[in-house]
Design an enzyme around this catalytic site. Sequence first.
Site, PDB file in Angstrom:
ATOM      1  N   SER A  23       0.818  -1.295   0.016  1.00  0.00           N
ATOM      2  CA  SER A  23      -0.122   0.025  -0.026  1.00  0.00           C
ATOM      3  C   SER A  23       0.771   1.305  -0.151  1.00  0.00           C
ATOM      4  CB  SER A  23      -0.944  -0.097   1.159  1.00  0.00           C
ATOM      5  OG  SER A  23      -1.910   0.895   1.059  1.00  0.00           O
ATOM      6  N   ASP A  63      -9.015  -4.813  -6.178  1.00  0.00           N
ATOM      7  CA  ASP A  63      -8.650  -3.965  -5.031  1.00  0.00           C
ATOM      8  C   ASP A  63      -9.611  -2.651  -4.564  1.00  0.00           C
ATOM      9  OD1 ASP A  63      -7.452  -1.887  -3.207  1.00  0.00           O
ATOM     10  OD2 ASP A  63      -5.447  -2.341  -3.907  1.00  0.00           O
ATOM     11  N   HIS A 112      -7.664  -5.457  -1.671  1.00  0.00           N
ATOM     12  CA  HIS A 112      -6.256  -4.633  -1.258  1.00  0.00           C
ATOM     13  C   HIS A 112      -5.385  -5.569  -0.478  1.00  0.00           C
ATOM     14  CE1 HIS A 112      -3.974  -1.156  -0.547  1.00  0.00           C
ATOM     15  NE2 HIS A 112      -3.950  -1.336   0.599  1.00  0.00           N
TER      16      HIS A 112
END
Length: 826
Positions: free
Chosen positions: A685, A759, A793
């Site tokens: 991330s 995601d 994610h």
Amino acid sequence: MRPPTSGYRLPPDEIVEIVDQPPEPSLAFSPDRKKVMQLYRPPPLPPISELARPELKLAGLRIDAELFGSSRMGYSTGIAVVAMTDDLVIPAPASLETRVHGVPEGCWYNFVQWSDDSKHISFTLRSAGGASDPPRGPLELWVADSDTGAARPLLKNLNTIFDEPTWMGNDYIIAAVVPAGVGPPPVKPPSAIGPNVQDNTLGKKAQARTYQDLLKDAYDEDTFEYYTNTELMAVQVSTGEVTQLGPPRLYTAVAPSPDGQYLLAAWLERPFSYNVPCGRFPKRIQLWDRTGKVIHELANLPLAEDIPIAFNSCRQGPRSVGWRSDKPAELVWIEAQDGGDPAVEASPRDIVYTMPADVAGDGTGPQKLAQTDLRCGGLFWGNDDLALIYESEWKTRRSVVSTFAPSKPEQGLEVLFDRNYEDAYSDPGSPASRRTSLGTYVLAMVDGQKKLLMQGPGASPEGNRPFLDVLDLETKQTQRLWQSSPPYLEDTGSLLCDKHDQPIKLEGLSMLLTRETNLETPQIYIKKWLQGPEGESSERLLTQFPHPHPSIKDLQKEVIRYKRDDGIDMTATLYLPPGYSKDKDGPLPCLIWAYPREFKSKDAAGQMRKSPFSFSSIGATSALLWLARRYAILDGPTMPIVAEGDEEPNNTYVEQLTASARAAVQELERRGVADTSKIAVGGHSYGAFMAANLLAHAPDLFACGIARSGAYNRTLTPFGFQAEERTLWEATDTYINMSPYLQAHKIKKPLLLIHGEDDNNTGTFPMQSERFYAALKGHGAPCKLVILPHESHGYRARESVMHTLYEMDQWLQRFCEQKQDPMSKL
């Protein structure tokens, strides 16, 4: 020969062995503290077939249409109850368990709850959906007798998209169900029936961050409404009788009052939005009696597309509507006085209102209970003479905690703590809570006086040493009752002596305690202070969980300290493989895994926030897995981005990031445990964003990089990202300078990009990795892009996780460990 480009692969066996370790059961103590529930868990990673099930992406939600529930829910595979005896050790053997029985074989359990009187356990069941299992469908509500384990069904066709079943007293459960006689879902038109039009001709300002899974057209609107439309039912546990409460609506929450005599019901209404998720759709909140009769409407909130993007912004109108936990049935809520915009000067900024439910329908109106000049973050109730109120301000990192007497609002607030919440060393801790006979939690007041039990992390330059204090609110003096001592990391948990609403006493005080070391698995103890703080204490072991990754249980761990070139203290955890000797084995290849964080104070940025004695749990995608591959791991090195006063941290993001990385590499070189020509950098991330930036701006430090699920072009997140409040148009240079996508021509070191195809995290569209890969490839950079089907994610399916680890291991072998020419095999 080119490597395979399709099919899932496995990493080396030593990594597979760690990832596949079965989980231990999770625990839930009964409210009367006489029983413990063991929830048995499935293998840690589900198969890809489970993630591949159809999924609706609507208004910020992800819905399993067959279940009328959230997609990809976790679950338990079984429930067992064990009596709390003086010699109980968990996990308990089967001979001591009372298993929940009478349910269909192979079903999955969700939403498991104790009743307030500890006599029953409610849960939902669903089919596992395998070839030999019953067809998948909406969840069913069941209840089990906690003494015998005998279970029986109560209610079918639950809808759990927004809310789970909730107890109302000890004999009723409120649940949302699919409306009776519901027809088939909307059918998507075979072709467009017209253009999709969004209209802002009135010129209204409405900024929003980069949300995913928003509604796109009328078909999405109808589908969203179809799946979230529910009926509320009250089912009596003793008789099985079911009563409908209110008409069908898009209910998002129903909350019984602590005494079970009233209900707070909230639901969404049209018009919907294509620009924000459903949490900002028009909403109504009403007070009902327990039969569903409307007493009072508390809120009729319009569509909220115009909430400012700045931190501390909020919706206009009543928010945080709920029940006082210290009263049988008294409503409380907060209302902003600044239009929800922290940039507006206002005093007060927030007002807290309260209203007893029994007078809500007679026109009495709410009473103003308290007001704050910063944004109110909530309240912690004790009794009529004591409550805590929390307020904070993002820009200054200021946090204020005050006390007040709810029965005497005219006396105002008395400040208890006023501090910078970035300053970990000054953290006074948080008040412990106790359970009431109504099933709620309130402040644990010692001897019924204005004395609180404070539980804190105990951050210090030597590392975290959690503590338990007694805070006298009259004198503001604290007495230390207990503190964690080396070589352990210990921490107090829930009270076990909070029975029957009796005052908490220091004599006989009983709490859960966790204890761990850097090599020993966390275990739970029961600790008792037999004669108060000055007397003896006792403890006994409650759990004996085995080591979760025995193959590397003798790993070497050290929390290290070093300085950045501007004098800021840095912290990281250095891991070395079991049996490693610097003299014998020499420098190792190394993986640095990190995540930057912004600060408004150099002192706070340099504080120690770790413990040298904490146990190292290794997750399914953790960098620590490469200890099994004989790598050195520098985990979580602080990468502080600091700006004091009116300056913004991200204005010098690149300079500070590279300085932090250089300091870390220099410390590894000084220690002689890492080969500085074989250091890889990686992150997930915002950590992926960091890794890409470091390859662009400090390529001399690293052999290669790994970036998972990142965002690399900040012009695609123009209304803020991470801790950045400014827009692209307010800080154009910052957005451009921070975007590794726009520096792709500078990246020459190998970079592995991994991203979940689905995601749903704000800003990290899969397109971010796809376009970044195209930019890198267009400039001849050695790179690889791996898109994981069905993954969001974070990665969950076993096939996806194992393939991620395979790709990372191959990348590290090729470009870090073996130092191959990046162009030799591409």
